[in-house]
Design a protein around this motif. Sequence first.
Motif, PDB file in Angstrom:
ATOM      1  N   ASN A 187       0.811  -1.216   0.000  1.00 33.71           N
ATOM      2  CA  ASN A 187       0.000   0.000   0.000  1.00 33.71           C
ATOM      3  C   ASN A 187       0.846   1.268   0.000  1.00 33.71           C
ATOM      4  N   GLU A 188       1.991   1.182  -0.652  1.00 32.58           N
ATOM      5  CA  GLU A 188       2.870   2.346  -0.774  1.00 32.58           C
ATOM      6  C   GLU A 188       2.756   3.005  -2.148  1.00 32.58           C
ATOM      7  N   ALA A 189       2.116   2.330  -3.091  1.00 35.98           N
ATOM      8  CA  ALA A 189       1.957   2.868  -4.443  1.00 35.98           C
ATOM      9  C   ALA A 189       0.789   2.143  -5.110  1.00 35.98           C
ATOM     10  N   GLU A 190       0.231   2.765  -6.131  1.00 32.85           N
ATOM     11  CA  GLU A 190      -0.850   2.136  -6.891  1.00 32.85           C
ATOM     12  C   GLU A 190      -0.340   1.504  -8.178  1.00 32.85           C
ATOM     13  N   GLN A 191       0.890   1.829  -8.581  1.00 29.09           N
ATOM     14  CA  GLN A 191       1.454   1.245  -9.793  1.00 29.09           C
ATOM     15  C   GLN A 191       2.972   1.283  -9.709  1.00 29.09           C
ATOM     16  N   ILE A 192       3.611   0.421 -10.472  1.00 29.71           N
ATOM     17  CA  ILE A 192       5.079   0.374 -10.454  1.00 29.71           C
ATOM     18  C   ILE A 192       5.686   0.830 -11.774  1.00 29.71           C
ATOM     19  N   TYR A 193       4.849   1.045 -12.787  1.00 28.73           N
ATOM     20  CA  TYR A 193       5.335   1.552 -14.071  1.00 28.73           C
ATOM     21  C   TYR A 193       4.801   2.962 -14.286  1.00 28.73           C
ATOM     22  N   ALA A 194       5.692   3.873 -14.639  1.00 25.84           N
ATOM     23  CA  ALA A 194       5.289   5.236 -14.967  1.00 25.84           C
ATOM     24  C   ALA A 194       4.625   5.257 -16.340  1.00 25.84           C
ATOM     25  N   PRO A 195       3.831   6.285 -16.644  1.00 31.90           N
ATOM     26  CA  PRO A 195       3.131   6.338 -17.929  1.00 31.90           C
ATOM     27  C   PRO A 195       4.042   6.246 -19.142  1.00 31.90           C
ATOM     28  N   ALA A 196       5.286   6.676 -19.018  1.00 34.11           N
ATOM     29  CA  ALA A 196       6.190   6.648 -20.175  1.00 34.11           C
ATOM     30  C   ALA A 196       6.964   5.339 -20.302  1.00 34.11           C
ATOM     31  N   ASP A 197       6.940   4.496 -19.278  1.00 30.10           N
ATOM     32  CA  ASP A 197       7.680   3.235 -19.320  1.00 30.10           C
ATOM     33  C   ASP A 197       7.088   2.293 -20.363  1.00 30.10           C
ATOM     34  N   THR A 198       7.938   1.492 -20.996  1.00 22.54           N
ATOM     35  CA  THR A 198       7.468   0.535 -21.996  1.00 22.54           C
ATOM     36  C   THR A 198       7.922  -0.876 -21.633  1.00 22.54           C
ATOM     37  N   VAL A 199       7.098  -1.840 -22.001  1.00 15.51           N
ATOM     38  CA  VAL A 199       7.421  -3.265 -21.851  1.00 15.51           C
ATOM     39  C   VAL A 199       7.100  -3.946 -23.174  1.00 15.51           C
ATOM     40  N   GLY A 200       8.110  -4.539 -23.796  1.00 17.49           N
ATOM     41  CA  GLY A 200       7.922  -5.184 -25.090  1.00 17.49           C
ATOM     42  C   GLY A 200       7.767  -6.688 -24.972  1.00 17.49           C
ATOM     43  N   TYR A 201       7.297  -7.290 -26.064  1.00 18.98           N
ATOM     44  CA  TYR A 201       7.027  -8.736 -26.072  1.00 18.98           C
ATOM     45  C   TYR A 201       6.990  -9.232 -27.511  1.00 18.98           C
ATOM     46  N   GLU A 202       7.501 -10.475 -27.716  1.00 15.98           N
ATOM     47  CA  GLU A 202       7.421 -11.110 -29.039  1.00 15.98           C
ATOM     48  C   GLU A 202       7.399 -12.616 -28.866  1.00 15.98           C
ATOM     49  N   LEU A 203       6.595 -13.285 -29.680  1.00 14.46           N
ATOM     50  CA  LEU A 203       6.545 -14.747 -29.710  1.00 14.46           C
ATOM     51  C   LEU A 203       6.185 -15.187 -31.124  1.00 14.46           C
ATOM     52  N   ALA A 204       7.142 -15.803 -31.814  1.00 20.94           N
ATOM     53  CA  ALA A 204       6.888 -16.398 -33.125  1.00 20.94           C
ATOM     54  C   ALA A 204       6.261 -15.407 -34.105  1.00 20.94           C
ATOM     55  N   GLY A 205       6.695 -14.167 -34.057  1.00 16.95           N
ATOM     56  CA  GLY A 205       6.191 -13.157 -34.975  1.00 16.95           C
ATOM     57  C   GLY A 205       5.005 -12.378 -34.459  1.00 16.95           C
ATOM     58  N   HIS A 206       4.323 -12.884 -33.454  1.00 15.41           N
ATOM     59  CA  HIS A 206       3.271 -12.115 -32.773  1.00 15.41           C
ATOM     60  C   HIS A 206       3.963 -11.186 -31.784  1.00 15.41           C
ATOM     61  N   ALA A 207       3.499  -9.952 -31.687  1.00 14.80           N
ATOM     62  CA  ALA A 207       4.264  -8.981 -30.908  1.00 14.80           C
ATOM     63  C   ALA A 207       3.352  -7.966 -30.233  1.00 14.80           C
ATOM     64  N   ALA A 208       3.886  -7.339 -29.178  1.00 12.83           N
ATOM     65  CA  ALA A 208       3.137  -6.313 -28.461  1.00 12.83           C
ATOM     66  C   ALA A 208       4.103  -5.398 -27.739  1.00 12.83           C
ATOM     67  N   LEU A 209       3.633  -4.198 -27.440  1.00 10.11           N
ATOM     68  CA  LEU A 209       4.365  -3.287 -26.576  1.00 10.11           C
ATOM     69  C   LEU A 209       3.344  -2.533 -25.734  1.00 10.11           C
ATOM     70  N   PHE A 210       3.610  -2.487 -24.417  1.00 11.86           N
ATOM     71  CA  PHE A 210       2.720  -1.833 -23.466  1.00 11.86           C
ATOM     72  C   PHE A 210       3.341  -0.525 -23.009  1.00 11.86           C
ATOM     73  N   GLN A 211       2.497   0.492 -22.878  1.00 10.20           N
ATOM     74  CA  GLN A 211       2.937   1.786 -22.350  1.00 10.20           C
ATOM     75  C   GLN A 211       1.743   2.455 -21.680  1.00 10.20           C
ATOM     76  N   GLY A 212       1.817   2.628 -20.360  1.00 12.56           N
ATOM     77  CA  GLY A 212       0.692   3.193 -19.636  1.00 12.56           C
ATOM     78  C   GLY A 212      -0.547   2.340 -19.813  1.00 12.56           C
ATOM     79  N   ASP A 213      -1.645   2.967 -20.219  1.00 14.39           N
ATOM     80  CA  ASP A 213      -2.899   2.245 -20.439  1.00 14.39           C
ATOM     81  C   ASP A 213      -3.006   1.687 -21.858  1.00 14.39           C
ATOM     82  N   TYR A 214      -1.955   1.837 -22.658  1.00 18.58           N
ATOM     83  CA  TYR A 214      -2.035   1.512 -24.080  1.00 18.58           C
ATOM     84  C   TYR A 214      -1.178   0.296 -24.451  1.00 18.58           C
ATOM     85  N   LYS A 215      -1.569  -0.292 -25.562  1.00 18.02           N
ATOM     86  CA  LYS A 215      -0.855  -1.457 -26.092  1.00 18.02           C
ATOM     87  C   LYS A 215      -0.919  -1.418 -27.608  1.00 18.02           C
TER      88      LYS A 215
END
Length: 587
Positions: free
Chosen positions: A452-480
Amino acid sequence: MSPVDVEPIAVEEAAPSKRPNIVLILADDLGYTDIASYGSEISTPTLSALAQSGVSFTNYHTAANCAPARAMLLTGVDAHLAGVPNIPEMLAPEQRRHAHYQGVLGNNVVTVATLLGDAGYHTYMAGKWHLGAGPGKLPSQRGFERTVALADSGADNWEQRPYIPLYDKANWYADGEEYELPEDFYSSRFLVDKTIEFIGSNLDDEQPFFAYLPFQAVHIPVQAPQEFIDPYMGVYDSGWDVLREQRLSRAVELGIVPGGAGTVRMATTADWQVLDDERRRYEAKRMAVYAGMVEAMDFHIGRLIDYLKASGEYDNTLFIFTSDNGPEAGGPADPDGFAARRLTSSLGYNTDYDTLGLKGSYNSISPSFTSAAASPLAYYKFYAGEGGMRVPLIVAGEALPRQGVLIRAFSFVTDITPTILSFAGVTPPGDRYGGRPVEPMIGRSLAPVLLNEAEQIYAPADTVGYELAGHAALFQGDYKIVYNRSPLGDDRWQLFNILKDPGESHDLARELPQRFQRMLSAYERYAQTNKVLPVPQSYDHRKQLVLNTLYAGVREPFLILVLLMLLLSPFYVASRMKKASIHRTAR
């Protein structure tokens, strides 16, 4: 990205005997709304009680198939750098020429078990491993003190036999040695029995323990004891479309998804109304067995919790429950057809209605019910849609200050190991550990949210990428942004606000072109940093599984052709539908 630091008072300054036990429970191919606290009709009272005594994450994501997810879960490192960009059974030969594309856990990463063991924890594992069985690759050689492990992608739940022709046998190991299962084996019961045995063997020394419990439930073959199947007979008689809507409604009521969330109907979802009565009866029982397998898993988790309460360890235990990926749509559309019967009979199975799910029976759910298991999300296992990547995550414990709370902020599978280390008071390694270079963790501890020290651990500008066998995604804030390959996908990048639109029903790429382009550029940086290799132009993960089975020297090529027919049939139907492959409909 670097792990978020946690206040050291409650963890690092605690006496060693007061460090928490940690139980990491991993379901296999469990869908987003497959448990009651996330909207399911399936009875899962143990998991519901955990949800009430902790925090449920509604925006947690993992890899869309098992080995990459397990690699990231246990190391906090991106799957490509950890050596597991895909399961080895589906890697293309062109990719396997590269050292980091072998599909087994690399020696350049250190597991959470190794780190905890070195810090004085007992470390146990009972369940599916699927991260390598060669020299130095079994869990007994990757930090686990006591193990009983299935090395393969899956196996029978009633006896020691393989479930696909790729394997000559079901490869089980105990403490690094080949292992024969007992005669009275049922996977969920057995794995909990072994976990209890391991924990009990060292309770007297008062050292904390880490227990990793990766179930076989609900991976193919879907099987369950009759007493768990019976309550669901008749529950699914209205079909998959009705079930998908019912789960959506319950998920909205529970606050798991927002009201008014749009949905999409997958092109692989059949028309329930055109099926004859006998086929509907059979399909409904396939799903009843699936529900029974989920409930059986929950029941046996309850046995473990009862044991921890009786032994006085429950109050000092942190529980983490999640799934490796979304639900599997690999079951045959018509299990009573010639191809399905030929394949299952060759492996010694039957698909008879009366014994469906019992010993000797081969069962799965069709792509149609798979979409219901992922409701209200799009796609399922292997794909980068939310149905393949978004799964339940419950973190619970009597010592947590937050009880019965929903967290809607984004989180990712690489966050699990840093979270465990935070509560154990163990510092994550940098770029060296044990005298050798290792990949640093990219995940972030969820402890600030849990405490209960924070509501989130990623800032709105942070990105997390992902790929599997040509399928891909990138997350940033509320968007993907997301890219799904054909024939089920449409081979183009799309943009979604997954907080408001978890069903990925409204593409925002044209409405938010600047954000879209920034996120595409961020994905390119992710792919370069993590050494993502392109897939061959003609690559299809189902075809590659068949080809790799042939390369493995299977003696009956005809069976491989049958397997190919089964795997491709629902996707062939999908490819003949609209070019987009998905009917987008707003609720």
